[in-house]
Write a protein that holds these residues in place. Structure first.
Motif, short mmCIF file in Angstrom:
data_model
loop_
_atom_site.label_atom_id
_atom_site.label_comp_id
_atom_site.label_asym_id
_atom_site.label_seq_id
_atom_site.Cartn_x
_atom_site.Cartn_y
_atom_site.Cartn_z
N PRO A 23 0.80 -1.22 0.00
CA PRO A 23 0.00 0.00 0.00
C PRO A 23 0.84 1.28 0.00
N SER A 24 2.14 1.16 0.32
CA SER A 24 3.00 2.34 0.24
C SER A 24 4.41 1.90 -0.14
N PRO A 25 5.15 2.76 -0.85
CA PRO A 25 6.50 2.39 -1.27
C PRO A 25 7.44 2.05 -0.10
N SER A 26 7.21 2.67 1.05
CA SER A 26 8.08 2.38 2.20
C SER A 26 7.68 1.09 2.92
N ASP A 27 6.46 0.60 2.69
CA ASP A 27 5.99 -0.65 3.29
C ASP A 27 5.12 -1.39 2.28
N PRO A 28 5.73 -1.98 1.25
CA PRO A 28 4.95 -2.65 0.20
C PRO A 28 4.45 -4.04 0.62
N SER A 29 3.71 -4.09 1.72
CA SER A 29 3.26 -5.37 2.28
C SER A 29 2.25 -6.11 1.40
N ALA A 46 -8.75 0.93 -11.20
CA ALA A 46 -7.96 2.15 -11.36
C ALA A 46 -7.02 2.37 -10.17
N PRO A 47 -5.81 2.84 -10.44
CA PRO A 47 -4.87 3.18 -9.37
C PRO A 47 -5.40 4.31 -8.50
N ARG A 48 -5.28 4.13 -7.17
CA ARG A 48 -5.67 5.16 -6.22
C ARG A 48 -4.65 5.21 -5.09
N PRO A 49 -3.40 5.55 -5.40
CA PRO A 49 -2.39 5.57 -4.34
C PRO A 49 -2.71 6.64 -3.30
N THR A 50 -2.51 6.29 -2.02
CA THR A 50 -2.78 7.25 -0.95
C THR A 50 -1.49 7.80 -0.34
N LEU A 93 4.71 -19.27 -18.86
CA LEU A 93 4.80 -18.09 -19.73
C LEU A 93 6.24 -17.68 -20.01
N GLY A 94 7.18 -18.15 -19.22
CA GLY A 94 8.57 -17.77 -19.43
C GLY A 94 8.80 -16.32 -19.05
N LEU A 95 9.84 -15.74 -19.61
CA LEU A 95 10.15 -14.33 -19.34
C LEU A 95 9.22 -13.43 -20.14
N PRO A 96 9.02 -12.20 -19.69
CA PRO A 96 8.17 -11.26 -20.44
C PRO A 96 8.75 -11.00 -21.84
N VAL A 97 7.88 -10.53 -22.72
CA VAL A 97 8.32 -10.10 -24.05
C VAL A 97 8.29 -8.58 -24.16
N ALA A 98 7.63 -7.93 -23.17
CA ALA A 98 7.59 -6.46 -23.14
C ALA A 98 7.12 -6.02 -21.76
N ALA A 99 7.48 -4.80 -21.40
CA ALA A 99 7.00 -4.19 -20.15
C ALA A 99 7.15 -2.68 -20.27
N VAL A 100 6.27 -1.98 -19.58
CA VAL A 100 6.33 -0.53 -19.51
C VAL A 100 5.68 -0.13 -18.18
N TYR A 101 6.16 0.97 -17.58
CA TYR A 101 5.57 1.39 -16.31
C TYR A 101 5.43 2.90 -16.24
N PHE A 102 4.51 3.33 -15.35
CA PHE A 102 4.36 4.75 -15.06
C PHE A 102 4.31 4.95 -13.56
N ASN A 103 4.57 6.17 -13.14
CA ASN A 103 4.49 6.55 -11.73
C ASN A 103 3.18 7.28 -11.49
N CYS A 104 2.65 7.11 -10.28
CA CYS A 104 1.38 7.75 -9.93
C CYS A 104 1.38 8.03 -8.43
N GLN A 105 0.87 9.20 -8.06
CA GLN A 105 0.72 9.54 -6.66
C GLN A 105 -0.61 10.25 -6.47
N ARG A 106 -0.95 10.52 -5.21
CA ARG A 106 -2.21 11.22 -4.92
C ARG A 106 -2.37 12.42 -5.82
N GLU A 107 -3.59 12.72 -6.17
CA GLU A 107 -3.90 13.84 -7.06
C GLU A 107 -3.31 15.15 -6.55
N SER A 108 -3.34 15.34 -5.24
CA SER A 108 -2.85 16.60 -4.67
C SER A 108 -1.35 16.73 -4.70
N SER A 139 2.40 16.02 -3.60
CA SER A 139 3.50 15.54 -2.78
C SER A 139 3.11 14.97 -1.43
N GLY A 140 1.86 15.04 -1.03
CA GLY A 140 1.46 14.47 0.25
C GLY A 140 1.94 15.30 1.42
#
Length: 175
Positions: free
Chosen positions: A74-80, A109-113, A152-167, A169-170
């Motif tokens: 649920p958070s990058p510092s504690d990805p439990s 949909a992503p909703r990071p808090t 499935l073996g290894l991936p054939v492609a991957a892409v990522y984006f970053n997302c944080q709360r709408e407001s 920097s928290g």
């Protein structure tokens, strides 16, 4: 001259989610007018609806599985809850898109808090049609284990984006 670093390595997607792999199929993921590129930032309001995912390749008789995971839940510092499964589509014919596949885990949909989360799209080539099945949970999903279970073996492609709360920097709340 030094070799450019792989953005999936720099963003720790390779390591946290995936083992090193060679990209062999193009993938294009977009939310309305926003194209997902490695490390770009997208706000939650942009990623509310299911994205358009176009798969490359040169043969419609080859099928692919697309997974979207959050390794920072649920958070990058504690990805439990690492990895949280946001979307899973199987049986996508090459040269088409996710809409031609079987959505076996509906898009959430992503909703990071807290903090900046990475949302990773991973594409695998299937051995055949209808060979991949839905997991029983979203939390603590493992892309590596899932790939192993379904051959499935290894991936054939991957892409990522970053997302944080709408407001943003928290920062502190104002009362």
């Amino acid at each position: 001259m030094s070799k450019p670093r792989d953005p999936l390595v720099v963003g720790r997607v390779v390591g946290d989610v995936l083992d090193p792999f060679n990209r062999s199929i193009p993938i294009r993921v977009s939310y309305t007018s926003k194209h997902v590129t490695n490390g770009c930032e997208l706000k939650p309001s942009v990623v509310v609806t299911q994205p358009r995912a176009e798969i490359g390749g040169d043969d419609m008789r080859t099928f692919y599985t697309l997974a979207m995971v959050d390794p920072d839940a649920p958070s990058p510092s504690d990805p439990s809850s690492r990895e949280y499964l946001h979307w899973l589509v199987t049986d996508i014919p090459g040269t088409t898109g996710a809409t031609y596949g079987q959505e076996i885990v509906t898009y959430e949909a992503p909703r990071p808090t807290v903090g900046i989360h990475r949302f990773v799209y991973v594409l695998f080539q299937q051995l055949g049609r209808q060979t991949v099945y839905a997991p029983g949970w979203r939390q603590n999903f493992s892309t590596r284990d899932f790939a192993e279970i379904h051959n499935l073996g290894l991936p054939v492609a991957a892409v990522y984006f970053n997302c944080q709360r709408e407001s943003g920097s928290g920062g502190r709340r104002r009362y």
